[in-house]
Design a protein around this motif. Structure first.
Motif, PDB file in Angstrom:
ATOM      1  N   THR A 117      -5.387   7.912  -3.013  1.00  0.00           N
ATOM      2  CA  THR A 117      -4.542   6.741  -3.232  1.00  0.00           C
ATOM      3  C   THR A 117      -3.088   7.172  -3.337  1.00  0.00           C
ATOM      4  O   THR A 117      -2.726   7.947  -4.226  1.00  0.00           O
ATOM      5  CB  THR A 117      -4.948   5.987  -4.509  1.00  0.00           C
ATOM      6  OG1 THR A 117      -6.310   5.582  -4.410  1.00  0.00           O
ATOM      7  CG2 THR A 117      -4.086   4.755  -4.699  1.00  0.00           C
ATOM      8  N   ILE A 118      -2.270   6.685  -2.413  1.00  0.00           N
ATOM      9  CA  ILE A 118      -0.830   6.959  -2.457  1.00  0.00           C
ATOM     10  C   ILE A 118      -0.184   5.882  -3.317  1.00  0.00           C
ATOM     11  O   ILE A 118      -0.170   4.707  -2.947  1.00  0.00           O
ATOM     12  CB  ILE A 118      -0.210   6.958  -1.045  1.00  0.00           C
ATOM     13  CG1 ILE A 118      -0.885   8.030  -0.172  1.00  0.00           C
ATOM     14  CG2 ILE A 118       1.289   7.206  -1.118  1.00  0.00           C
ATOM     15  CD1 ILE A 118      -0.385   8.043   1.271  1.00  0.00           C
ATOM     16  N   SER A 176      -9.688   5.665   7.797  1.00  0.00           N
ATOM     17  CA  SER A 176      -9.198   4.310   7.560  1.00  0.00           C
ATOM     18  C   SER A 176      -8.032   4.347   6.587  1.00  0.00           C
ATOM     19  O   SER A 176      -7.914   5.262   5.756  1.00  0.00           O
ATOM     20  CB  SER A 176     -10.310   3.403   7.031  1.00  0.00           C
ATOM     21  OG  SER A 176     -10.902   3.949   5.869  1.00  0.00           O
ATOM     22  N   VAL A 177      -7.184   3.322   6.688  1.00  0.00           N
ATOM     23  CA  VAL A 177      -6.019   3.188   5.822  1.00  0.00           C
ATOM     24  C   VAL A 177      -5.937   1.741   5.360  1.00  0.00           C
ATOM     25  O   VAL A 177      -5.944   0.820   6.182  1.00  0.00           O
ATOM     26  CB  VAL A 177      -4.712   3.581   6.545  1.00  0.00           C
ATOM     27  CG1 VAL A 177      -3.504   3.332   5.641  1.00  0.00           C
ATOM     28  CG2 VAL A 177      -4.756   5.034   6.980  1.00  0.00           C
ATOM     29  N   PHE A 178      -5.859   1.535   4.044  1.00  0.00           N
ATOM     30  CA  PHE A 178      -5.760   0.195   3.485  1.00  0.00           C
ATOM     31  C   PHE A 178      -4.521   0.125   2.593  1.00  0.00           C
ATOM     32  O   PHE A 178      -4.253   1.046   1.822  1.00  0.00           O
ATOM     33  CB  PHE A 178      -7.007  -0.149   2.655  1.00  0.00           C
ATOM     34  CG  PHE A 178      -8.295  -0.033   3.433  1.00  0.00           C
ATOM     35  CD1 PHE A 178      -8.696  -1.041   4.280  1.00  0.00           C
ATOM     36  CD2 PHE A 178      -9.082   1.100   3.317  1.00  0.00           C
ATOM     37  CE1 PHE A 178      -9.879  -0.934   5.005  1.00  0.00           C
ATOM     38  CE2 PHE A 178     -10.259   1.226   4.033  1.00  0.00           C
ATOM     39  CZ  PHE A 178     -10.670   0.203   4.881  1.00  0.00           C
ATOM     40  N   VAL A 179      -3.791  -0.997   2.698  1.00  0.00           N
ATOM     41  CA  VAL A 179      -2.572  -1.201   1.907  1.00  0.00           C
ATOM     42  C   VAL A 179      -2.778  -2.388   0.982  1.00  0.00           C
ATOM     43  O   VAL A 179      -3.137  -3.479   1.432  1.00  0.00           O
ATOM     44  CB  VAL A 179      -1.345  -1.438   2.805  1.00  0.00           C
ATOM     45  CG1 VAL A 179      -0.106  -1.720   1.959  1.00  0.00           C
ATOM     46  CG2 VAL A 179      -1.102  -0.234   3.706  1.00  0.00           C
ATOM     47  N   VAL A 186      -1.443   2.683  -1.185  1.00  0.00           N
ATOM     48  CA  VAL A 186      -2.076   2.925   0.101  1.00  0.00           C
ATOM     49  C   VAL A 186      -3.300   3.813  -0.122  1.00  0.00           C
ATOM     50  O   VAL A 186      -3.175   4.911  -0.684  1.00  0.00           O
ATOM     51  CB  VAL A 186      -1.105   3.605   1.088  1.00  0.00           C
ATOM     52  CG1 VAL A 186      -1.805   3.854   2.425  1.00  0.00           C
ATOM     53  CG2 VAL A 186       0.135   2.755   1.285  1.00  0.00           C
ATOM     54  N   THR A 187      -4.464   3.350   0.297  1.00  0.00           N
ATOM     55  CA  THR A 187      -5.689   4.145   0.205  1.00  0.00           C
ATOM     56  C   THR A 187      -5.974   4.759   1.560  1.00  0.00           C
ATOM     57  O   THR A 187      -6.102   4.043   2.568  1.00  0.00           O
ATOM     58  CB  THR A 187      -6.886   3.290  -0.237  1.00  0.00           C
ATOM     59  OG1 THR A 187      -6.600   2.724  -1.519  1.00  0.00           O
ATOM     60  CG2 THR A 187      -8.155   4.134  -0.332  1.00  0.00           C
ATOM     61  N   SER A 225      -4.047  10.375  -9.775  1.00  0.00           N
ATOM     62  CA  SER A 225      -4.790  11.464 -10.399  1.00  0.00           C
ATOM     63  C   SER A 225      -5.891  10.899 -11.285  1.00  0.00           C
ATOM     64  O   SER A 225      -5.965   9.693 -11.523  1.00  0.00           O
ATOM     65  CB  SER A 225      -3.854  12.342 -11.238  1.00  0.00           C
ATOM     66  OG  SER A 225      -3.412  11.633 -12.391  1.00  0.00           O
ATOM     67  N   VAL A 226      -6.730  11.791 -11.798  1.00  0.00           N
ATOM     68  CA  VAL A 226      -7.809  11.345 -12.676  1.00  0.00           C
ATOM     69  C   VAL A 226      -7.242  10.742 -13.957  1.00  0.00           C
ATOM     70  O   VAL A 226      -7.842   9.843 -14.553  1.00  0.00           O
ATOM     71  CB  VAL A 226      -8.762  12.523 -12.988  1.00  0.00           C
ATOM     72  CG1 VAL A 226      -8.056  13.600 -13.803  1.00  0.00           C
ATOM     73  CG2 VAL A 226     -10.015  12.041 -13.706  1.00  0.00           C
ATOM     74  N   GLU A 227      -6.054  11.190 -14.380  1.00  0.00           N
ATOM     75  CA  GLU A 227      -5.428  10.639 -15.584  1.00  0.00           C
ATOM     76  C   GLU A 227      -5.026   9.184 -15.394  1.00  0.00           C
ATOM     77  O   GLU A 227      -4.988   8.410 -16.352  1.00  0.00           O
ATOM     78  CB  GLU A 227      -4.200  11.469 -15.973  1.00  0.00           C
ATOM     79  CG  GLU A 227      -4.511  12.818 -16.591  1.00  0.00           C
ATOM     80  CD  GLU A 227      -4.910  13.864 -15.576  1.00  0.00           C
ATOM     81  OE1 GLU A 227      -5.379  14.944 -15.975  1.00  0.00           O
ATOM     82  OE2 GLU A 227      -4.750  13.612 -14.345  1.00  0.00           O
ATOM     83  N   SER A 228      -4.718   8.792 -14.174  1.00  0.00           N
ATOM     84  CA  SER A 228      -4.321   7.413 -13.899  1.00  0.00           C
ATOM     85  C   SER A 228      -5.497   6.531 -13.514  1.00  0.00           C
ATOM     86  O   SER A 228      -5.334   5.325 -13.329  1.00  0.00           O
ATOM     87  CB  SER A 228      -3.279   7.383 -12.772  1.00  0.00           C
ATOM     88  OG  SER A 228      -3.855   7.819 -11.546  1.00  0.00           O
ATOM     89  N   GLY A 229      -6.680   7.123 -13.385  1.00  0.00           N
ATOM     90  CA  GLY A 229      -7.845   6.359 -12.945  1.00  0.00           C
ATOM     91  C   GLY A 229      -7.892   6.158 -11.445  1.00  0.00           C
ATOM     92  O   GLY A 229      -8.728   5.395 -10.946  1.00  0.00           O
ATOM     93  N   LEU A 230      -7.006   6.822 -10.716  1.00  0.00           N
ATOM     94  CA  LEU A 230      -6.934   6.673  -9.259  1.00  0.00           C
ATOM     95  C   LEU A 230      -7.087   8.021  -8.566  1.00  0.00           C
ATOM     96  O   LEU A 230      -6.516   8.256  -7.502  1.00  0.00           O
ATOM     97  CB  LEU A 230      -5.600   6.036  -8.859  1.00  0.00           C
ATOM     98  CG  LEU A 230      -5.322   4.632  -9.412  1.00  0.00           C
ATOM     99  CD1 LEU A 230      -3.882   4.233  -9.131  1.00  0.00           C
ATOM    100  CD2 LEU A 230      -6.286   3.623  -8.805  1.00  0.00           C
TER     101      LEU A 230
END
Length: 426
Positions: A117-118, A176-179, A186-187, A225-230
């Protein structure tokens, strides 16, 4: 005779009453100075040049493996930063069919997908590309960029985010790219085949990867990151052996167990060694402590209309426009230097936006009227501020300001105030 005397007496009394009665004329103005205070309201505008004393900078408040973002950047001549992470194992067997408890042994994998996840990117950077590397499983918080030099020599594959997003459905052969238009996140989902990411039974599917970002010009992104849940997410498509059933790839998802980022400082201009200047941000994260010696008249004898902290840039931040960040002047509960606890009171926090385009010698101004007023109310509160980046550990740029020891360019406090009004009869 008696009636005439009585009438004369009443007339005299009426005349006396009329002469001594109190009357009021509501249209008449008040008479000064009996009812008006002396003096007049006067405002004072001054710049306190030596109000900041005993300022200093400290580093280490957030380490890369503690940050809420994995910072990846390729800034030629400045910095090369890459995200690293290790996933949790999936075990050596999976449920053969949903709704059952029948387990089958993993005998191989068809492929896996890696989702990132960007959370921040520079939209002006074209052909944004992620490059994937396989890393050793022993990566941890002690690893530096140079420790992984061997792993950076050969990449697994690359994925052009802009190119995939431009396709119909934003999908290209497993990529794949999702916004998310609400959050601007952006995933990016990349497919790695079994040759790129083989399943090792002894490791129970545990893998480690590194990610580099490049673009036509400067590239800088923040990954969840894992700290952000993403944090990064892996989905294995494993081949399961079960008696009487075909070997069909089945998905098994897992998240990361450890994530961080490593970087190589190319330019000496971004040296992280602390000197006498007031450093804020960067990595590992720096804060600066500023102590204010306010004149007593300012502290308890005036009404503050406006107060502005003026800082002079000693070293501007390096980065792309998307790396602009929020600078906060944060009051503290007690002055313990680097360990000063931050105040939870919102009235003791003032912020401003720092843009990457700022140059050396430019000024940064922070409106801190509420902070000074809170110090007037609470006379026991320490008149100390922590200069910090908000949030910390999510941006690479570091800015440095001139300290109080540089008398010509020292931090200053621009104050506008009104003296107490002298009410009462002179």
């Amino acid at each position: 005779m008696r009636r005439a005397a009585l009438t004369a007496a009443l007339t005299a009394v009426a005349a006396l009453t009329a002469a001594t009665a109190c009357t009021e004329d509501v249209t008449a103005p008040g008479h000064c100075p009996d009812f008006c205070p002396s003096g007049s309201i006067s405002g004072v505008d001054t710049v306190l040049q030596t109000v900041v004393q005993r300022d200093s900078a400290f580093r280490g408040f957030v380490q890369p493996h503690e940050a809420s973002s994995l910072l990846a950047a390729t800034l030629p001549g400045v910095i090369d930063s890459r995200a690293i992470f290790r996933t949790l194992p999936i075990g050596d067997s999976l449920v053969v069919e949903s709704g059952t408890t029948t387990m089958g042994e993993i005998v191989g994998v068809d492929s896996l997908t890696l989702a990132l996840t960007i959370t921040r990117r520079d939209t002006s950077a074209h052909n944004l590309t992620l490059i994937y590397y396989r890393l050793p499983l022993d990566i941890d918080s002690t690893k530096a960029f140079a420790d992984l030099a061997g792993a950076w020599t050969d990449s697994l594959r690359s994925l052009n985010v802009d190119s995939v997003y431009a396709l119909a459905g934003h999908v290209d052969r497993g990529d794949s790219v999702f916004v998310d238009t609400l959050t601007n996140r952006v995933t990016v989902i990349a497919k790695l085949d079994s040759a790129m990411a083989p399943f090792v039974p002894a490791d129970s599917g545990k893998v480690a990867f590194g990610v580099r970002v490049v673009a036509e010009s400067r590239a800088s992104v923040a990954l969840g990151s894992v700290e952000s849940g993403l944090g990064p997410r892996i989905t294995w498509y494993a081949e399961v052996d079960s008696v009487g059933k075909d070997t069909i790839p089945r998905p098994a998802s897992t998240s990361d167990q450890f994530d961080s980022f490593v970087f190589n400082l190319v330019s000496p201009a971004v040296d992280t060694t602390l000197d006498s200047t007031l450093a804020v941000g960067g990595m590992s994260v720096a804060r600066s402590i500023m102590r204010f010696a306010l004149p007593r008249a300012i502290r308890d004898s005036v009404q503050i209309s406006r107060a502005t902290l003026v800082l002079v840039t000693a070293r501007p931040p390096e980065g792309v426009p998307a790396d602009s960040f929020t600078l906060a002047a944060h009051g503290v509960l007690a002055d313990f230097g680097a360990k000063s606890p931050l105040s939870p009171d919102a009235s003791r926090v003032a912020t401003t936006r720092v843009h990457i385009e700022i140059a050396r010698g430019d000024t940064v101004r922070i409106e801190m009227t509420d902070i000074l007023r809170s110090w007037q109310i609470d006379t026991l509160a320490p008149t100390t501020l922590a200069l910090r980046q908000v949030p910390e550990g999510t941006e690479f740029p570091e800015i440095r300001f001139e300290p109080s020891t540089n008398t010509g360019l020292a931090p200053a406090l621009h104050v506008t105030y009104v003296r107490r009004f002298p009410f009462g009869k002179p």
